[in-house]
Write an enzyme that holds these catalytic residues in place. Sequence first.
Site, PDB file in Angstrom:
ATOM      1  N   LYS A  57       0.844  -1.198   0.000  1.00  0.00           N
ATOM      2  CA  LYS A  57       0.000   0.000   0.000  1.00  0.00           C
ATOM      3  C   LYS A  57       0.879   1.247   0.000  1.00  0.00           C
ATOM      4  O   LYS A  57       0.621   2.209  -0.727  1.00  0.00           O
ATOM      5  CB  LYS A  57      -0.923   0.001   1.235  1.00  0.00           C
ATOM      6  CG  LYS A  57      -2.059  -0.997   1.136  1.00  0.00           C
ATOM      7  CD  LYS A  57      -2.851  -1.145   2.444  1.00  0.00           C
ATOM      8  CE  LYS A  57      -3.914  -2.235   2.297  1.00  0.00           C
ATOM      9  NZ  LYS A  57      -4.667  -2.530   3.515  1.00  0.00           N
ATOM     10  N   GLN A  84      -4.806  -1.203   9.680  1.00  0.00           N
ATOM     11  CA  GLN A  84      -4.733  -2.535   9.089  1.00  0.00           C
ATOM     12  C   GLN A  84      -5.312  -3.579  10.052  1.00  0.00           C
ATOM     13  O   GLN A  84      -4.973  -3.610  11.233  1.00  0.00           O
ATOM     14  CB  GLN A  84      -3.270  -2.864   8.741  1.00  0.00           C
ATOM     15  CG  GLN A  84      -3.061  -4.158   7.989  1.00  0.00           C
ATOM     16  CD  GLN A  84      -3.652  -4.165   6.580  1.00  0.00           C
ATOM     17  OE1 GLN A  84      -3.823  -3.129   5.948  1.00  0.00           O
ATOM     18  NE2 GLN A  84      -3.991  -5.337   6.086  1.00  0.00           N
ATOM     19  N   ASP A 118     -11.079   2.951   3.958  1.00  0.00           N
ATOM     20  CA  ASP A 118     -11.515   1.553   3.885  1.00  0.00           C
ATOM     21  C   ASP A 118     -13.019   1.437   3.680  1.00  0.00           C
ATOM     22  O   ASP A 118     -13.511   0.377   3.271  1.00  0.00           O
ATOM     23  CB  ASP A 118     -11.193   0.838   5.208  1.00  0.00           C
ATOM     24  CG  ASP A 118      -9.901   0.047   5.164  1.00  0.00           C
ATOM     25  OD1 ASP A 118      -9.566  -0.477   4.099  1.00  0.00           O
ATOM     26  OD2 ASP A 118      -9.245  -0.042   6.222  1.00  0.00           O
TER      27      ASP A 118
HETATM   28  N1  GUN Z   1      -6.885  -6.608   6.294  1.00  0.00           N
HETATM   29  C1  GUN Z   1      -7.165  -7.366   5.214  1.00  0.00           C
HETATM   30  N2  GUN Z   1      -7.802  -6.634   4.269  1.00  0.00           N
HETATM   31  C2  GUN Z   1      -7.914  -5.388   4.768  1.00  0.00           C
HETATM   32  C3  GUN Z   1      -8.458  -4.168   4.249  1.00  0.00           C
HETATM   33  O1  GUN Z   1      -8.999  -4.090   3.141  1.00  0.00           O
HETATM   34  N3  GUN Z   1      -8.378  -3.087   5.068  1.00  0.00           N
HETATM   35  C4  GUN Z   1      -7.823  -3.143   6.300  1.00  0.00           C
HETATM   36  N4  GUN Z   1      -7.806  -2.047   7.042  1.00  0.00           N
HETATM   37  N5  GUN Z   1      -7.302  -4.252   6.812  1.00  0.00           N
HETATM   38  C5  GUN Z   1      -7.350  -5.361   6.039  1.00  0.00           C
END
Ligand code: GUN
Length: 278
Positions: free
Chosen positions: A51, A95, A118
């Site tokens: 990311k 996350q 998100d």
């Molecule tokens: N963990 C796995 N997928 C995601 C996601 O799309 N966003 C976040 N914040 N954590 C994750």
Amino acid sequence: MIIDGKKEAAILREEIKNEIANLKKKTNKVPGLTVILIGEFAPSQIYVRNKEKNSKEVGINSNVIKYPSDVSEEEVLNKIEELNKDKNISGILVQLPLPDQINKEKVINAIDPLKDVDGFNPVNVGNLASGYKAIVPCTPLGCLLLIKKVEKNLSGKHAVIIGRSNLNGKPMAQLLLKENCTVTIVHSKTKNLQNECLKADILVAAVGVPNLVKKDWVKNDAVVIDVGINKVDNKIIGDVNFEEIKDKVRAVTPVPGGVGPMTIACLLSNTLECFKAR
Ligand code: GUN
């Protein structure tokens, strides 16, 4: 047909990069994304690194705040509060998964809905469900963009989604409803999963069971989207048996190289939208 998520994501990233460069010329500002990463969970480390790398490549000012796995809930909530107030931060992402001492619901609720890249905050979830303007979770948004590459008119199509998670299944259903699909969500308690999947014009598998969807589970003209990321014998495989169905169905996404790259590109897009909205 194999849907090339890597290629589609690269096209989307290029568009985002150009738009950010133009906005920078006009305003001398760029979007800022802060990711909070707690603990040492290996997949989270990899996702967050990707990311950050992708954000920087398109011109987003990206920053990762790391905490040890025993950090207190209060410390994380205080940091979110500080980031909510920071005018240079367009997007905040915590996350998941979180360690046991931290309440996920409290954390998600603490993020300013206007910075919730998100789309997990109940304000955004509710807005999406009501058909109002909302920040849409990145993975289902990426899936929809891939589906639209092969199926321009989704109206009246029967979409079947395997999995009912807040991250994928539920928002995917909302997006496909908005496109006037007839939507079925199936899950671990569904009777005769195979029969339900056989009705699908669009099949989205987001359940975390390796190779669950087999050749005799899909129609010839189905569009199949595989959200699964499962590690089996040190190899990453999806929820769909790709080799079995790839020559049968109309279109399918591979794993890796399908939904994954689109998820990150959609995070960049959500960050840009949050920046523009402010
Ligand atoms: N963990 C796995 N997928 C995601 C996601 O799309 N966003 C976040 N914040 N954590 C994750």
